[in-house]
Write an enzyme that holds these catalytic residues in place. Structure first.
Site, PDB file in Angstrom:
ATOM      1  N   ASP A  14      -1.486   3.959  -6.262  1.00 43.17           N
ATOM      2  CA  ASP A  14      -0.060   3.884  -5.958  1.00 43.17           C
ATOM      3  C   ASP A  14       0.666   5.121  -6.460  1.00 43.17           C
ATOM      4  O   ASP A  14       1.723   5.485  -5.942  1.00 43.17           O
ATOM      5  CB  ASP A  14       0.542   2.613  -6.557  1.00 43.17           C
ATOM      6  N   ASN A  57      -2.586   2.004 -10.273  1.00 42.22           N
ATOM      7  CA  ASN A  57      -3.051   1.259  -9.093  1.00 42.22           C
ATOM      8  C   ASN A  57      -2.981  -0.225  -9.411  1.00 42.22           C
ATOM      9  O   ASN A  57      -2.651  -0.641 -10.522  1.00 42.22           O
ATOM     10  CB  ASN A  57      -4.485   1.702  -8.727  1.00 42.22           C
ATOM     11  N   LYS A  58      -3.298  -1.038  -8.433  1.00 43.16           N
ATOM     12  CA  LYS A  58      -3.219  -2.502  -8.507  1.00 43.16           C
ATOM     13  C   LYS A  58      -3.779  -3.038  -9.824  1.00 43.16           C
ATOM     14  O   LYS A  58      -4.808  -2.568 -10.303  1.00 43.16           O
ATOM     15  CB  LYS A  58      -4.020  -3.072  -7.330  1.00 43.16           C
ATOM     16  N   ARG A  86      10.483  -1.139  -4.466  1.00 40.16           N
ATOM     17  CA  ARG A  86       9.268  -1.160  -5.298  1.00 40.16           C
ATOM     18  C   ARG A  86       9.301   0.054  -6.219  1.00 40.16           C
ATOM     19  O   ARG A  86       9.348   1.188  -5.743  1.00 40.16           O
ATOM     20  CB  ARG A  86       7.987  -1.076  -4.425  1.00 40.16           C
ATOM     21  N   GLY A 109       0.875  -1.174   0.000  1.00 39.42           N
ATOM     22  CA  GLY A 109       0.000   0.000   0.000  1.00 39.42           C
ATOM     23  C   GLY A 109       0.908   1.218   0.000  1.00 39.42           C
ATOM     24  O   GLY A 109       1.787   1.350   0.857  1.00 39.42           O
TER      25      GLY A 109
END
Lengths: 350, 350
Positions: free
Chosen positions: B236, B246-247, B87, B45
């Site tokens: 994100d 995003n995811k 990341r 997250g």
């Protein structure tokens, strides 16, 4: 690869619940065992379900082949009702049961139970043989739509395992590959039951077709980045107007394809067409057990006590479908599936 | 619920890999352990990653608090580089590292290592406290967009667990619920890592919010049948033009929402905005291990030898986003996230 077949006096078929871990066969001797196998999805895929149900009738018919004709018919109709109740969405199931009944009834009132039983088995065998032939033919038609190099996305399993032989969507892939085209397949996992990961990946690998498995969530990015040239899926039922009822998640893939200008093809034999149903909204959508969503390989994926919704199919509106491929050829919008069925029937009769 | 916190002399945080089966905490004493925890997704997250990385710097800073300032800075920059490399997609990570560095550098050349270390920890604590406050504020803003009765669909986990506290998308849900609105949440499983099933379902259940888990493939049918009133997700990274990274799978949900006229909201703190990046296409998308797709709970879901693609994020174009919710309020198209950041900065300075 032959998914199901009549062997001596019974139905033998691949137990798809064991794939991809093991290739095992079920030997079914009673129609009730066939009904359980369909309900538990040991066999799945609309055409395979239709053929399995027809052989289920043949088992019921053989059991009662020494009975009085009236008793034989009572047993036959009980088996037909039991088999029809297993899965509400796939139209081939009802189609196959009705076709066998009509063929047997044509023998007339004088037929003995033994004659009726022989006719039941003969019709079930004809259904199976015709399914294999239809799929080979639709694969050849569909392969014309595949460019010389193609990255193809498919959802669920519409392969050999979903039919008696060849498959529907994958028949297109197999025939394109056999014609020397370079195909690569993006295989949607297809949660909740993961038919893509378990069955399609297994089949393609066995046939030497290059593939990559993806989570269902990754399809959007593949379209966004221009990595999909065409989509081909199967169908559980196609309404008169061309609306396609297929595995849950198909509609989303169709929407992505339209958004990105990628052709979306549906491959299905004539037996999957349902001209009596005007549009997809009228097809009953099976709601399956929440456990299919909540557990994978028997292990919980969420916290204890959580609930889940699990519709097994969705409806892809005909306006998102670039073409429907059957053994009769390639059908383009505007769709009139009633006319396709009528033409096929006329040719058969003629 | 507090996801991570500084306790005595170290970072304590929930090990999200163990949820929903067990609520366990990691006690991290070295920045390298924090980097590993981020890379392995023990914490995930975007806002939570940012705060965890800031505390990682505080650990590096404390270890070298007896060193010469030059050596101290060398250790600090090594830790910052190591943490930044974990990341590539979440912007809060780089944002937090840069913010801590700027705050500490402001002490000037005369500062001792002990002073620098104290300042590092203070800034990390400020980042964590501000994240919690920002999320509470954006939740209150976002709750105004939720009708009195609402069926809300969310993807992945943008809850408390994705932040220091409150969450982003779920802050909106929590604040709407607290305001007496009747909310029901459709929770996308979110393959491959199932953050929806594992984390969002767990969080919502714990907070007493009604929910149903669904396979990602089922979202389309829920929209088709009019069972979704609004979508809210986290992010994100949000580019200057409002494109949302995003995811994986978020883009598909956004496309479904637009097709069915359902509002699609993105909730994120200012720290997730990246005005330096003009549009989503320029954001690096992390490709994660194929094993995440191929195995669930350590068990293979496909045949041996199969390969998988596993992009971790996708880009939702700004034209599909109905509003972006930050702690500054509700932002509508046309988006100018640079102006939002500038206004926030001016207020802070003013």
């Amino acid at each position: 690869m032959r998914t199901l077949d009549w062997v001596d006096d019974h139905l033998r078929m691949i137990d798809q619940r064991r794939l991809p871990y093991a290739l095992e066969y079920l030997e079914l001797h009673r129609w009730q065992d066939v009904a359980t196998a369909i309900a538990d999805m040991a066999v799945r895929g609309a055409p395979a379900i239709g053929a399995a149900a027809a052989f289920g009738l043949a088992l019921a018919a053989a059991q009662a082949s020494g009975a009085e004709p009236a008793d034989w018919w009572r047993g036959f109709d009980e088996a037909a009702a039991g088999l029809a109740a297993t899965r509400p969405t796939a139209v081939n199931l009802v189609w196959a049961l009705q076709r066998v009944r009509a063929a047997v009834a044509a023998l007339g009132a004088g037929a003995t139970a033994a004659e009726l039983a022989r006719a039941t088995l003969a019709e079930a065998r004809a259904i199976a043989a015709e399914d294999a032939a239809a799929n080979a033919a639709l694969g050849t038609h569909g392969a014309r739509l595949v460019p010389a190099q193609a990255r193809i996305l498919t959802h669920c399993n519409a392969g050999s395992l979903a039919t008696v032989e060849w498959g529907t969507a994958l028949a297109v892939v197999y025939k394109a590959h056999a014609a020397g085209k370079q195909v690569h397949v993006w295989v949607d996992e297809t949660r909740p039951r993961q038919q893509g990961a378990r069955l399609t990946a297994w089949e393609l690998q066995r046939e030497g077709i290059p593939l990559n498995l993806i989570s269902d969530t990754a399809a959007g990015r593949l379209f966004q980045t221009g990595q999909v040239d065409l989509v081909v899926v199967g169908a559980d039922r196609i309404a008169a107007n061309g609306d396609v009822v297929n595995k849950i998640g198909t509609y989303t893939v169709a929407l992505l394809a339209r958004e990105h200008g990628v052709p979306f093809y549906v491959a299905a034999p004539i037996s999957t067409l349902d001209p009596a149903t005007p549009c997809g909204a009228e097809v009953p959508i099976e709601e399956r057990s929440a456990a299919e969503v909540l557990q994978i390989n028997g292990q919980a994926i969420g916290p204890a006590g959580v609930t889940a919704a699990n519709p097994a199919f969705d409806v892809t509106p005909h306006r998102l479908v670039s073409a429907i491929i059957t053994e009769r050829g390639i059908h383009r919008p505007p769709y009139d599936m009633g006319a396709v069925v009528a033409a096929a029937g006329a040719e058969e009769r003629g």
